[in-house]
Design a protein around this motif. Structure first.
Motif, PDB file in Angstrom:
ATOM      1  N   ASP A  73      43.846 -22.935   0.369  1.00 46.50           N
ATOM      2  CA  ASP A  73      44.235 -22.325  -0.913  1.00 46.50           C
ATOM      3  C   ASP A  73      45.159 -23.262  -1.688  1.00 46.50           C
ATOM      4  OD1 ASP A  73      46.517 -22.198   0.551  1.00 46.50           O
ATOM      5  OD2 ASP A  73      46.800 -20.034   0.378  1.00 46.50           O
ATOM      6  N   SER A  74      45.031 -24.561  -1.439  1.00 45.92           N
ATOM      7  CA  SER A  74      45.964 -25.520  -2.037  1.00 45.92           C
ATOM      8  C   SER A  74      45.757 -25.695  -3.540  1.00 45.92           C
ATOM      9  CB  SER A  74      45.849 -26.871  -1.339  1.00 45.92           C
ATOM     10  OG  SER A  74      44.556 -27.373  -1.520  1.00 45.92           O
ATOM     11  N   ASP A  75      44.590 -25.350  -4.061  1.00 43.03           N
ATOM     12  CA  ASP A  75      44.363 -25.531  -5.500  1.00 43.03           C
ATOM     13  C   ASP A  75      43.602 -24.332  -6.069  1.00 43.03           C
ATOM     14  OD1 ASP A  75      44.392 -26.624  -7.980  1.00 43.03           O
ATOM     15  OD2 ASP A  75      43.630 -28.577  -7.366  1.00 43.03           O
ATOM     16  N   MET A  76      44.256 -23.180  -6.010  1.00 43.02           N
ATOM     17  CA  MET A  76      43.577 -21.942  -6.393  1.00 43.02           C
ATOM     18  C   MET A  76      43.226 -21.879  -7.873  1.00 43.02           C
ATOM     19  SD  MET A  76      42.774 -20.235  -3.841  1.00 43.02           S
ATOM     20  CE  MET A  76      42.304 -18.703  -4.596  1.00 43.02           C
ATOM     21  N   GLU A  77      44.033 -22.548  -8.709  1.00 40.84           N
ATOM     22  CA  GLU A  77      43.725 -22.544 -10.138  1.00 40.84           C
ATOM     23  C   GLU A  77      42.358 -23.204 -10.378  1.00 40.84           C
ATOM     24  OE1 GLU A  77      45.413 -20.851 -12.107  1.00 40.84           O
ATOM     25  OE2 GLU A  77      45.026 -21.565 -14.127  1.00 40.84           O
ATOM     26  N   ALA A  78      42.117 -24.318  -9.682  1.00 39.81           N
ATOM     27  CA  ALA A  78      40.837 -25.022  -9.820  1.00 39.81           C
ATOM     28  C   ALA A  78      39.684 -24.137  -9.342  1.00 39.81           C
ATOM     29  CB  ALA A  78      40.878 -26.328  -9.028  1.00 39.81           C
ATOM     30  N   VAL A  79      39.877 -23.472  -8.211  1.00 39.57           N
ATOM     31  CA  VAL A  79      38.809 -22.627  -7.654  1.00 39.57           C
ATOM     32  C   VAL A  79      38.571 -21.414  -8.551  1.00 39.57           C
ATOM     33  CG1 VAL A  79      38.008 -21.391  -5.616  1.00 39.57           C
ATOM     34  CG2 VAL A  79      39.525 -23.329  -5.349  1.00 39.57           C
ATOM     35  N   LYS A  80      39.649 -20.893  -9.103  1.00 38.37           N
ATOM     36  CA  LYS A  80      39.519 -19.737 -10.005  1.00 38.37           C
ATOM     37  C   LYS A  80      38.602 -20.077 -11.185  1.00 38.37           C
ATOM     38  CE  LYS A  80      42.310 -17.666 -13.609  1.00 38.37           C
ATOM     39  NZ  LYS A  80      43.670 -17.542 -14.171  1.00 38.37           N
ATOM     40  N   TRP A  81      38.859 -21.209 -11.838  1.00 41.19           N
ATOM     41  CA  TRP A  81      38.060 -21.540 -13.032  1.00 41.19           C
ATOM     42  C   TRP A  81      36.649 -21.977 -12.657  1.00 41.19           C
ATOM     43  CZ3 TRP A  81      39.405 -19.472 -17.348  1.00 41.19           C
ATOM     44  CH2 TRP A  81      40.751 -19.182 -17.571  1.00 41.19           C
ATOM     45  N   GLN A  82      36.511 -22.589 -11.495  1.00 35.41           N
ATOM     46  CA  GLN A  82      35.173 -22.934 -11.008  1.00 35.41           C
ATOM     47  C   GLN A  82      34.344 -21.657 -10.833  1.00 35.41           C
ATOM     48  OE1 GLN A  82      35.198 -24.887  -7.190  1.00 35.41           O
ATOM     49  NE2 GLN A  82      32.996 -25.132  -7.125  1.00 35.41           N
ATOM     50  N   THR A  83      34.959 -20.648 -10.214  1.00 35.79           N
ATOM     51  CA  THR A  83      34.250 -19.390  -9.970  1.00 35.79           C
ATOM     52  C   THR A  83      33.958 -18.663 -11.282  1.00 35.79           C
ATOM     53  OG1 THR A  83      35.402 -19.252  -7.852  1.00 35.79           O
ATOM     54  CG2 THR A  83      34.308 -17.251  -8.608  1.00 35.79           C
ATOM     55  N   LEU A  84      34.931 -18.672 -12.196  1.00 37.39           N
ATOM     56  CA  LEU A  84      34.697 -18.037 -13.500  1.00 37.39           C
ATOM     57  C   LEU A  84      33.566 -18.744 -14.249  1.00 37.39           C
ATOM     58  CD1 LEU A  84      38.408 -17.370 -14.548  1.00 37.39           C
ATOM     59  CD2 LEU A  84      36.663 -15.631 -14.034  1.00 37.39           C
ATOM     60  N   PHE A  85      33.483 -20.064 -14.091  1.00 37.32           N
ATOM     61  CA  PHE A  85      32.385 -20.801 -14.717  1.00 37.32           C
ATOM     62  C   PHE A  85      31.040 -20.310 -14.163  1.00 37.32           C
ATOM     63  CE2 PHE A  85      29.440 -24.450 -14.419  1.00 37.32           C
ATOM     64  CZ  PHE A  85      29.214 -24.667 -15.773  1.00 37.32           C
ATOM     65  N   TYR A  86      30.964 -20.117 -12.855  1.00 38.92           N
ATOM     66  CA  TYR A  86      29.724 -19.597 -12.272  1.00 38.92           C
ATOM     67  C   TYR A  86      29.397 -18.212 -12.847  1.00 38.92           C
ATOM     68  CZ  TYR A  86      30.072 -23.259  -8.709  1.00 38.92           C
ATOM     69  OH  TYR A  86      30.156 -24.465  -8.053  1.00 38.92           O
ATOM     70  N   LEU A  87      30.426 -17.370 -12.969  1.00 43.16           N
ATOM     71  CA  LEU A  87      30.192 -16.020 -13.502  1.00 43.16           C
ATOM     72  C   LEU A  87      29.656 -16.095 -14.934  1.00 43.16           C
ATOM     73  CD1 LEU A  87      33.343 -14.083 -12.197  1.00 43.16           C
ATOM     74  CD2 LEU A  87      31.050 -14.170 -11.203  1.00 43.16           C
ATOM     75  N   LYS A  88      30.193 -17.044 -15.708  1.00 48.15           N
ATOM     76  CA  LYS A  88      29.750 -17.197 -17.109  1.00 48.15           C
ATOM     77  C   LYS A  88      28.288 -17.659 -17.173  1.00 48.15           C
ATOM     78  CE  LYS A  88      30.574 -20.414 -20.915  1.00 48.15           C
ATOM     79  NZ  LYS A  88      30.342 -19.621 -22.104  1.00 48.15           N
ATOM     80  N   VAL A  89      27.932 -18.651 -16.345  1.00 41.98           N
ATOM     81  CA  VAL A  89      26.549 -19.149 -16.366  1.00 41.98           C
ATOM     82  C   VAL A  89      25.591 -18.037 -15.943  1.00 41.98           C
ATOM     83  CG1 VAL A  89      24.930 -20.795 -15.347  1.00 41.98           C
ATOM     84  CG2 VAL A  89      27.216 -21.550 -15.980  1.00 41.98           C
ATOM     85  N   LEU A  90      25.963 -17.322 -14.886  1.00 47.38           N
ATOM     86  CA  LEU A  90      25.096 -16.232 -14.421  1.00 47.38           C
ATOM     87  C   LEU A  90      24.973 -15.140 -15.484  1.00 47.38           C
ATOM     88  CD1 LEU A  90      26.316 -16.017 -10.722  1.00 47.38           C
ATOM     89  CD2 LEU A  90      24.080 -16.788 -11.504  1.00 47.38           C
ATOM     90  N   LYS A  91      26.094 -14.833 -16.127  1.00 48.22           N
ATOM     91  CA  LYS A  91      26.066 -13.803 -17.187  1.00 48.22           C
ATOM     92  C   LYS A  91      25.112 -14.213 -18.301  1.00 48.22           C
ATOM     93  CE  LYS A  91      29.135 -11.577 -20.507  1.00 48.22           C
ATOM     94  NZ  LYS A  91      30.448 -11.691 -21.151  1.00 48.22           N
ATOM     95  N   SER A  92      25.112 -15.506 -18.639  1.00 53.05           N
ATOM     96  CA  SER A  92      24.226 -15.981 -19.709  1.00 53.05           C
ATOM     97  C   SER A  92      22.756 -15.836 -19.321  1.00 53.05           C
ATOM     98  CB  SER A  92      24.546 -17.445 -20.052  1.00 53.05           C
ATOM     99  OG  SER A  92      24.067 -18.302 -19.043  1.00 53.05           O
ATOM    100  N   LYS A  93      22.504 -15.674 -18.011  1.00 55.29           N
ATOM    101  CA  LYS A  93      21.126 -15.454 -17.526  1.00 55.29           C
ATOM    102  C   LYS A  93      20.855 -13.978 -17.279  1.00 55.29           C
ATOM    103  CE  LYS A  93      20.711 -19.857 -17.224  1.00 55.29           C
ATOM    104  NZ  LYS A  93      20.044 -20.525 -18.346  1.00 55.29           N
ATOM    105  N   GLY A  94      21.807 -13.125 -17.690  1.00 56.77           N
ATOM    106  CA  GLY A  94      21.623 -11.689 -17.506  1.00 56.77           C
ATOM    107  C   GLY A  94      22.016 -11.202 -16.125  1.00 56.77           C
ATOM    108  N   ILE A  95      22.727 -12.039 -15.366  1.00 59.89           N
ATOM    109  CA  ILE A  95      23.148 -11.650 -14.009  1.00 59.89           C
ATOM    110  C   ILE A  95      24.658 -11.434 -14.039  1.00 59.89           C
ATOM    111  CG2 ILE A  95      23.212 -12.361 -11.574  1.00 59.89           C
ATOM    112  CD1 ILE A  95      20.889 -14.319 -12.285  1.00 59.89           C
ATOM    113  N   GLU A  96      25.101 -10.195 -14.086  1.00 61.96           N
ATOM    114  CA  GLU A  96      26.538  -9.906 -14.177  1.00 61.96           C
ATOM    115  C   GLU A  96      27.087  -9.604 -12.786  1.00 61.96           C
ATOM    116  OE1 GLU A  96      28.409  -8.309 -17.310  1.00 61.96           O
ATOM    117  OE2 GLU A  96      26.751  -8.419 -18.744  1.00 61.96           O
ATOM    118  N   ARG A  97      28.072 -10.379 -12.388  1.00 60.52           N
ATOM    119  CA  ARG A  97      28.694 -10.212 -11.085  1.00 60.52           C
ATOM    120  C   ARG A  97      30.201 -10.351 -11.213  1.00 60.52           C
ATOM    121  NH1 ARG A  97      24.192  -9.010 -10.271  1.00 60.52           N
ATOM    122  NH2 ARG A  97      22.801  -9.550  -8.537  1.00 60.52           N
ATOM    123  N   LYS A  98      30.912  -9.894 -10.182  1.00 62.75           N
ATOM    124  CA  LYS A  98      32.335 -10.176 -10.043  1.00 62.75           C
ATOM    125  C   LYS A  98      32.489 -11.405  -9.142  1.00 62.75           C
ATOM    126  CE  LYS A  98      33.424  -5.322 -10.498  1.00 62.75           C
ATOM    127  NZ  LYS A  98      33.835  -4.094  -9.829  1.00 62.75           N
ATOM    128  N   GLY A  99      33.694 -11.957  -9.132  1.00 63.12           N
ATOM    129  CA  GLY A  99      33.927 -13.153  -8.321  1.00 63.12           C
ATOM    130  C   GLY A  99      34.736 -12.840  -7.078  1.00 63.12           C
TER     131      GLY A  99
END
Ligand code: SF4
Length: 162
Positions: A73-99
């Motif tokens: 968990d040494s760089d949680m800010e980086a992982v947070k935005w990485q995961t949010l980026f995945y959520l955004k890409v999936l949402k743009s494909k009509g796939i809504e998920r939580k992280g």
């Protein structure tokens, strides 16, 4: 744009630029190798849960969550935005998920879980971050990195400082 590039933007802007410009030294890094082995162990027997969409590859996805697995968990800010980026890409494909971010600390035989959701505020912030990353990647040369303790474990250490 990939989740790894977003992660590296927070971890180190020089690393972000080098990786995005395909200067890839990561196969030489023992640290990266350990991470990949851990990833393989964690997904063993569950390979069908890993999916790739365009240029993103998420560790696990089910009907509710996209899960990113990390070994620290040494760089949680980086992982947070990485995961949010995945959520955004999936949402743009009509796939809504939580992280969901799973931190698997091997030496403590321990697992921590953090949950997050892509709300409007975070999505707006993410869009600004993506613009900043695009601007960084348009530089002709990488920004000058500063020698920090994390550099000793970085695949680019020799490139940056030797
Ligand atoms: S060695 Fe340090 S400055 Fe260079 S890319 Fe890695 S983290 Fe960044």
């Amino acid at each position: 744009m990939t989740g790894t590039i977003v992660n590296y933007y927070f971890h180190c802007k020089q690393q972000c630029w080098l990786f995005a410009n395909r200067i890839n030294l990561e196969n030489n890094s023992e640290d990266v190798h350990v991470g990949k082995v851990l990833h393989e162990l964690k997904t063993e027997g569950r390979k069908n849960t890993e999916i790739s969409i365009e240029n993103i590859k998420v560790d696990k996805i089910d009907n509710t969550y996209v899960t990113e697995i990390k070994r620290s968990d040494s760089d949680m800010e980086a992982v947070k935005w990485q995961t949010l980026f995945y959520l955004k890409v999936l949402k743009s494909k009509g796939i809504e998920r939580k992280g969901k971010i799973e931190i698997v600390e091997k030496k403590y035989n321990n697992k921590k879980i953090n949950y997050l959701e892509l709300n409007e505020e975070l999505e707006n912030k993410l869009n600004s971050i993506l613009q900043e990353i695009e601007a960084l990647l348009n530089y002709k040369e990488p920004p000058i990195g500063q020698l920090l303790p994390k550099c000793k474990k970085c695949a680019y250490y020799e490139y940056c400082f030797l």
